[in-house]
Design a protein around this motif. Structure first.
Motif, PDB file in Angstrom:
ATOM      1  N   VAL A 182       0.841  -1.204   0.000  1.00  0.00           N
ATOM      2  CA  VAL A 182       0.000   0.000   0.000  1.00  0.00           C
ATOM      3  C   VAL A 182       0.875   1.253   0.000  1.00  0.00           C
ATOM      4  O   VAL A 182       0.630   2.195  -0.762  1.00  0.00           O
ATOM      5  CB  VAL A 182      -0.964  -0.005   1.210  1.00  0.00           C
ATOM      6  N   VAL A 183       1.918   1.270   0.825  1.00  0.00           N
ATOM      7  CA  VAL A 183       2.820   2.419   0.896  1.00  0.00           C
ATOM      8  C   VAL A 183       3.596   2.563  -0.416  1.00  0.00           C
ATOM      9  O   VAL A 183       3.820   3.675  -0.896  1.00  0.00           O
ATOM     10  CB  VAL A 183       3.771   2.294   2.114  1.00  0.00           C
ATOM     11  N   TYR A 184       3.973   1.450  -1.027  1.00  0.00           N
ATOM     12  CA  TYR A 184       4.650   1.462  -2.330  1.00  0.00           C
ATOM     13  C   TYR A 184       3.745   2.129  -3.374  1.00  0.00           C
ATOM     14  O   TYR A 184       4.174   2.995  -4.134  1.00  0.00           O
ATOM     15  CB  TYR A 184       4.991   0.029  -2.737  1.00  0.00           C
ATOM     16  N   ALA A 185       2.468   1.743  -3.390  1.00  0.00           N
ATOM     17  CA  ALA A 185       1.504   2.321  -4.332  1.00  0.00           C
ATOM     18  C   ALA A 185       1.267   3.804  -4.040  1.00  0.00           C
ATOM     19  O   ALA A 185       1.125   4.611  -4.967  1.00  0.00           O
ATOM     20  CB  ALA A 185       0.185   1.551  -4.268  1.00  0.00           C
ATOM     21  N   LEU A 186       1.230   4.175  -2.775  1.00  0.00           N
ATOM     22  CA  LEU A 186       1.058   5.579  -2.399  1.00  0.00           C
ATOM     23  C   LEU A 186       2.249   6.406  -2.889  1.00  0.00           C
ATOM     24  O   LEU A 186       2.078   7.507  -3.418  1.00  0.00           O
ATOM     25  CB  LEU A 186       0.891   5.710  -0.884  1.00  0.00           C
ATOM     26  N   GLY A 187       3.450   5.874  -2.715  1.00  0.00           N
ATOM     27  CA  GLY A 187       4.642   6.560  -3.230  1.00  0.00           C
ATOM     28  C   GLY A 187       4.573   6.746  -4.737  1.00  0.00           C
ATOM     29  O   GLY A 187       4.990   7.766  -5.278  1.00  0.00           O
ATOM     30  N   TYR A 188       4.014   5.757  -5.426  1.00  0.00           N
ATOM     31  CA  TYR A 188       3.838   5.816  -6.882  1.00  0.00           C
ATOM     32  C   TYR A 188       2.915   6.977  -7.243  1.00  0.00           C
ATOM     33  O   TYR A 188       3.227   7.808  -8.095  1.00  0.00           O
ATOM     34  CB  TYR A 188       3.256   4.487  -7.369  1.00  0.00           C
TER      35      TYR A 188
END
Length: 177
Positions: free
Chosen positions: A64-70
């Motif tokens: 989820v945090v990876y996608a948010l960073g994206y």
């Protein structure tokens, strides 16, 4: 929950996507030297970030945090590209023929814009057509100047891919060297 790891994953992917967006814009604008250099940093950061997430798939929050960073990286990359305003725009302004007395073409030239003037026939009569070349960084001020002189102007803009000859040749050639 490892907050430090989540922040690291976010920052790494945010950095990757921001660089990815900028590199894409540089590539589209023809910056043949800097775009590959940015891509080297971009892919290095990408591999680092992806490996951090893949090695820790036991925690769905990492993904989820990876996608948010994206998502945040794309937004910031677009803002940076808008700020840099690389390249040129071509603006077509179609004006009611009654605006000839405003002398808009000459006003635009005095402000440093390249202007080609012609006339055409519209639904309601003759129209003045202005083809205006401008650096993208001056886009908003160009629109404002046109609208101040003729609020009824119909304005269309696009980014030219190739420019050769005319008023702007020397400026464009300097950028490409």
């Amino acid at each position: 929950m490892d907050i430090k790891m989540l922040v690291t994953i976010f920052v790494v992917n945010f950095s990757y996507i921001t660089l990815n967006t900028i590199r894409f814009m540089l590539t589209m604008k023809g910056y043949r030297l800097i775009a590959p250099l940015v891509s080297m940093a971009e892919i290095t950061i990408y591999v680092l970030g992806l490996s951090m997430v893949l090695n820790r798939l036991d925690n769905p929050l990492n993904l989820v945090v990876y996608a948010l960073g994206y998502a945040v990286g794309i937004s910031v990359g677009i803002k940076i590209e808008d700020y840099l305003a690389l390249g040129y725009i071509m603006v077509t302004a179609i004006l009611p023929s009654s605006t000839e007395q405003l002398n808009l073409p000459e006003t635009l030239r005095e402000h440093g814009y390249g202007v080609t003037q012609s006339f055409g026939a519209g639904r309601e009569g003759e129209r003045m057509i202005l083809e205006i070349l401008s650096p993208r960084k001056n886009e908003r001020s160009l629109y404002k100047l046109i609208n101040e002189k003729e609020p009824r102007a119909f304005i269309i803009s696009y980014e030219p891919k190739f420019i050769s000859g005319g008023f702007w040749t020397k400026k464009v050639r300097k950028r490409n060297n």
